[in-house]
Design a protein around this motif. Structure first.
Motif, PDB file in Angstrom:
ATOM      1  N   LEU A 176       0.366   3.178 -16.240  1.00  0.00           N
ATOM      2  CA  LEU A 176      -1.002   2.653 -16.274  1.00  0.00           C
ATOM      3  C   LEU A 176      -2.016   3.670 -16.771  1.00  0.00           C
ATOM      4  O   LEU A 176      -3.023   3.324 -17.372  1.00  0.00           O
ATOM      5  CB  LEU A 176      -1.414   2.174 -14.880  1.00  0.00           C
ATOM      6  N   ARG A 177      -1.728   4.970 -16.526  1.00  0.00           N
ATOM      7  CA  ARG A 177      -2.699   5.981 -16.927  1.00  0.00           C
ATOM      8  C   ARG A 177      -2.810   6.097 -18.444  1.00  0.00           C
ATOM      9  O   ARG A 177      -3.816   6.554 -18.973  1.00  0.00           O
ATOM     10  CB  ARG A 177      -2.334   7.333 -16.332  1.00  0.00           C
ATOM     11  N   ALA A 207      -5.042  -1.320 -17.223  1.00  0.00           N
ATOM     12  CA  ALA A 207      -4.342  -1.683 -18.451  1.00  0.00           C
ATOM     13  C   ALA A 207      -5.188  -2.539 -19.375  1.00  0.00           C
ATOM     14  O   ALA A 207      -5.072  -2.449 -20.583  1.00  0.00           O
ATOM     15  CB  ALA A 207      -3.047  -2.405 -18.098  1.00  0.00           C
ATOM     16  N   PHE A 208      -6.014  -3.395 -18.804  1.00  0.00           N
ATOM     17  CA  PHE A 208      -6.657  -4.392 -19.659  1.00  0.00           C
ATOM     18  C   PHE A 208      -8.127  -4.124 -19.900  1.00  0.00           C
ATOM     19  O   PHE A 208      -8.671  -4.475 -20.921  1.00  0.00           O
ATOM     20  CB  PHE A 208      -6.448  -5.789 -19.069  1.00  0.00           C
ATOM     21  N   ALA A 215       0.310   2.346  -3.906  1.00  0.00           N
ATOM     22  CA  ALA A 215       0.461   3.765  -4.223  1.00  0.00           C
ATOM     23  C   ALA A 215       0.983   4.021  -5.630  1.00  0.00           C
ATOM     24  O   ALA A 215       0.903   5.138  -6.113  1.00  0.00           O
ATOM     25  CB  ALA A 215       1.396   4.417  -3.202  1.00  0.00           C
ATOM     26  N   GLN A 216       1.541   3.015  -6.296  1.00  0.00           N
ATOM     27  CA  GLN A 216       2.196   3.255  -7.586  1.00  0.00           C
ATOM     28  C   GLN A 216       1.206   3.276  -8.746  1.00  0.00           C
ATOM     29  O   GLN A 216       0.122   2.701  -8.664  1.00  0.00           O
ATOM     30  CB  GLN A 216       3.249   2.169  -7.854  1.00  0.00           C
ATOM     31  N   MET A 217       1.623   3.927  -9.828  1.00  0.00           N
ATOM     32  CA  MET A 217       0.789   3.939 -11.032  1.00  0.00           C
ATOM     33  C   MET A 217       1.575   3.465 -12.250  1.00  0.00           C
ATOM     34  O   MET A 217       1.256   3.829 -13.375  1.00  0.00           O
ATOM     35  CB  MET A 217       0.260   5.357 -11.294  1.00  0.00           C
ATOM     36  N   ASP A 218       2.606   2.676 -12.016  1.00  0.00           N
ATOM     37  CA  ASP A 218       3.404   2.181 -13.140  1.00  0.00           C
ATOM     38  C   ASP A 218       3.437   0.664 -13.065  1.00  0.00           C
ATOM     39  O   ASP A 218       3.645   0.086 -11.994  1.00  0.00           O
ATOM     40  CB  ASP A 218       4.822   2.761 -13.039  1.00  0.00           C
ATOM     41  N   PHE A 219       3.213   0.027 -14.220  1.00  0.00           N
ATOM     42  CA  PHE A 219       3.096  -1.426 -14.285  1.00  0.00           C
ATOM     43  C   PHE A 219       4.283  -2.110 -13.610  1.00  0.00           C
ATOM     44  O   PHE A 219       4.135  -2.878 -12.638  1.00  0.00           O
ATOM     45  CB  PHE A 219       3.026  -1.823 -15.764  1.00  0.00           C
ATOM     46  N   LYS A 261      -6.002  -3.475  -9.780  1.00  0.00           N
ATOM     47  CA  LYS A 261      -5.773  -2.124 -10.281  1.00  0.00           C
ATOM     48  C   LYS A 261      -5.076  -2.156 -11.646  1.00  0.00           C
ATOM     49  O   LYS A 261      -5.505  -1.471 -12.580  1.00  0.00           O
ATOM     50  CB  LYS A 261      -4.928  -1.348  -9.268  1.00  0.00           C
ATOM     51  N   ILE A 262      -4.022  -2.985 -11.753  1.00  0.00           N
ATOM     52  CA  ILE A 262      -3.348  -3.109 -13.051  1.00  0.00           C
ATOM     53  C   ILE A 262      -4.350  -3.596 -14.095  1.00  0.00           C
ATOM     54  O   ILE A 262      -4.445  -3.069 -15.202  1.00  0.00           O
ATOM     55  CB  ILE A 262      -2.162  -4.085 -12.996  1.00  0.00           C
TER      56      ILE A 262
END
Lengths: 142, 497
Positions: free
Chosen positions: B356-357, B429-430, B292-296, B424-425
């Protein structure tokens, strides 16, 4: 604060406090007392000066970095613990013997006392650091 | 009697004291810290070799005999954990040189690291349950300070939460110890095992064991007591987060494994089933949090929770293979989760954010970071030949061996979701295009952060490639854990006392 009675008493009782704390320190090995309580008592004596006078006055009286006092104490306590290891005993093993010293007569000298002196210094150093930090309000970015 | 057992505790202590003498001289702080970490690694390897060859090593502190004084014990499991802490310390300290700001370095950063390490090693080596409490406190005091060092608003907010939950846990720990002492009249772990085995009515011990379980569950961040973890992992600078993720939760897991293989084995069918169920919930809810998270950093923190579930699953299965799996998983998780956290620190240095956004296209712009992350995330998800595969394989095998199909199914499903959130990361991010050209604030300084990551990933790959060799030692450690008589005999002498 400018309280003549408090100042007079604080000055005179300082030595009494310190002497009693040293008494507690040295008897503490086998009797009630010891480094921790002696350290607190010494701190109480110094804090009384803080209350009666002010921070600047006490810092002029005792121009020491309290953190160093705590560090010295820690070093002393740790070395006492490690010392026995060089002789093949486990960590923190203590040794004691009886010595006859002029004036005092026969005294028991134990390495535990060295450890206690270390604790005494740690307590003084750390409590005074905490108290002067709170009293001084030095912010992080100074 | 062997003094080698206390040396891993003394090295960080003496180092911390040395560092306090020249606290404003950053250069020597760094040099002494890293030398001491290397020294600690050497000593811990020596200790592990000694234990593997000559059996469990014991030191009676102050020369007081076993049930009366404090005993330091190194069995193979402790030795592995101490070695792990030394390995991690090297990576964290080396990484800190180029990451931690000068202000923090001047304000006791390195001495505090050493004190936390001392608490960690002490917890791994002590054979006395009250002494375990003391070492917990040492590492907690250090970690409170590391967490709030810097005094940023968000940090303080999380530090207060962390402190409150841990003070609560410590009080509960103390109560549990008092109850245990009231029932058995001893605090030495080996002696406790003997006394509890001799009790006729062990129901009260089962109650006390659940209290201990709750305490260690808070430290290890198990369901439902993991809510403190994501925030306190997110708040401090990356090396401190890494220290927390790599070692602090492991201390909780270590304490669980130690107490529930040595002391509280009077009602295995109840206690270890509870552990197994909690492990299942921890894994699945942790990974759902990560999805559920959107932070690295937050995704990684939630993963940590889920992975602790795996470690505890091995204990819940309570077989030799299960505990081998636990040991492998602890080592694997420390190496890989830390390297992932360290990578998140590198991307933060480059881009200035962990959201991440706002990230994207790092693989083309900074291929080294991208590929390191790629390897580490696949290790985490359990792809051979990296260490993650073998640890999960062992746990699943142990579960199937004794017919615990439910937990095996959960663990496989969680593995898939883990891979999903790592992808997802990677995707955000990459992959893709950079939202804008990234210009690292410190120029190319981030490159100097990569050796620590490469070192950890190499070790993880080494474990995967040399699996047989590591397996033989983990098996020995786990057999020692499953046969507590060996431990009791080493501490109390032949036939108890």
């Amino acid at each position: 604060m400018n309280n003549l009675i408090l100042r007079t008493i604080a000055k005179r009782t300082f030595y009494l406090f310190v002497a009693f704390s040293l008494y507690l320190l040295f008897r503490g090995h086998n009797l009630p007392g010891g480094g921790f309580i002696a350290g607190l008592l010494t701190v109480a004596a110094i804090v009384l000066q803080y209350l009666a006078f002010d921070i600047k006055y006490v810092q002029k009286l005792l121009p020491i970095d309290y953190i160093n006092v705590a560090v010295m104490g820690l070093v002393l306590a740790t070395l006492t613990g490690i010392g026995g290891m060089f002789l093949g005993y486990p960590f923190l093993t203590q040794a004691f013997d009886y010595y006859t010293i002029p004036i005092f007569g026969t005294v028991e000298l134990a390495t535990a006392l060295l450890f206690d002196i270390g604790v005494y210094l740690v307590v003084i150093g750390s409590v005074l650091t905490i108290i002067s930090a709170i009293g001084d309000e030095k912010p992080w970015n100074s | 009697m062997n003094n080698l057992v206390v040396i891993p505790i003394l090295i960080p202590l003496v180092t911390a004291l040395l560092l306090l003498f020249f606290r404003k001289n950053i250069f020597w702080q760094r040099v002494v810290s890293i030398i001491s970490a290397l020294l600690a690694l050497g000593v811990s390897i020596l200790l592990a070799i000694t234990v593997a060859q000559d059996g469990i090593q014991v030191s009676q502190i102050g020369n007081w005999p076993a049930p009366y004084g404090i005993t330091m014990v190194a069995d193979l499991f402790s030795a592995i954990m101490v070695m792990l802490s030394a390995v991690m310390a090297i990576a964290i300290i080396a990484y800190s040189f180029n990451y931690i700001d000068r202000k923090r370095e001047e304000y006791f950063y390195y001495p505090l690291l050493q004190l936390v390490l001392m608490g960690i090693n002490g917890s791994f080596l002590t054979g006395d349950i009250f002494n375990l409490f003391v070492f917990f406190e040492i590492l907690l005091i250090g970690s409170y300070m590391l967490l709030s060092l810097g005094g940023e608003k968000y940090q303080l907010q999380e530090a207060v939460k962390y402190m409150i939950i841990n003070i609560l846990a410590s009080s509960l720990f103390l109560v549990a110890i008092a109850l245990l002492y009231g029932v058995t009249g001893t605090l030495n772990m080996a002696d406790l095992a003997v006394k509890i085995a001799a009790l006729e009515d062990t129901r009260v011990i089962t109650v006390i064991s659940m209290l201990f379980f709750a305490v260690f569950a808070i430290k290890a961040a198990l369901f439902p007591l993991y809510f403190w973890l994501p925030g306190s992992y997110h708040a401090p600078p990356t090396p401190i987060t890494t220290l927390f993720a790599a070692l602090l939760t492991k201390v909780g897991v270590y304490a669980l494994v130690r107490t529930f293989t040595l002391i509280f084995v009077q009602d295995v069918s109840f206690t270890h089933t509870v552990i197994l169920v909690i492990a299942g919930f921890t894994m699945s809810l942790g990974v759902l949090g990560a999805v559920a998270q959107m932070d690295f950093k937050r995704i990684l923190a939630y993963h940590s929770i889920s992975q602790v579930g795996y470690m505890v699953m091995g204990l819940g299965l309570y077989t030799v293979t299960g505990l081998v799996g636990t040991i492998f998983f602890i080592v694997h998780h420390s190496l890989i989760k830390s390297s992932l956290f360290l990578i998140s620190g590198i991307t933060e240095k480059i881009t200035g954010t962990t959201d991440l956004r706002k990230l994207g296209g790092l693989l083309t712009a900074f291929p080294l970071v991208g590929w390191l992350f790629f390897i580490a995330s696949f290790a985490l998800a359990g792809t051979p030949p990296l260490s993650g595969f073998f640890s999960k394989f062992l746990l699943i095998k142990a579960g199937l061996d004794i017919g615990q199909h439910a937990i095996v199914a959960v663990s496989i499903l969680v593995g898939t979701l883990t891979l999903f959130s790592m992808v997802k990361i990677f995707y955000y991010a990459f992959w893709g295009k950079e939202p804008h050209k990234y210009i690292p604030k410190d120029g190319t300084k981030w490159v100097r952060l990569t050796p620590a990551v490469i070192y950890l990933i190499t070790l993880s790959a080494l474990i995967g490639v040399n699996f047989e060799w590591f397996y033989s030692y983990a098996l020995m450690a786990s057999e020692q854990l499953m046969n507590p008589e060996i431990y009791i005999e080493a501490v109390l002498g032949r036939g108890g006392h």
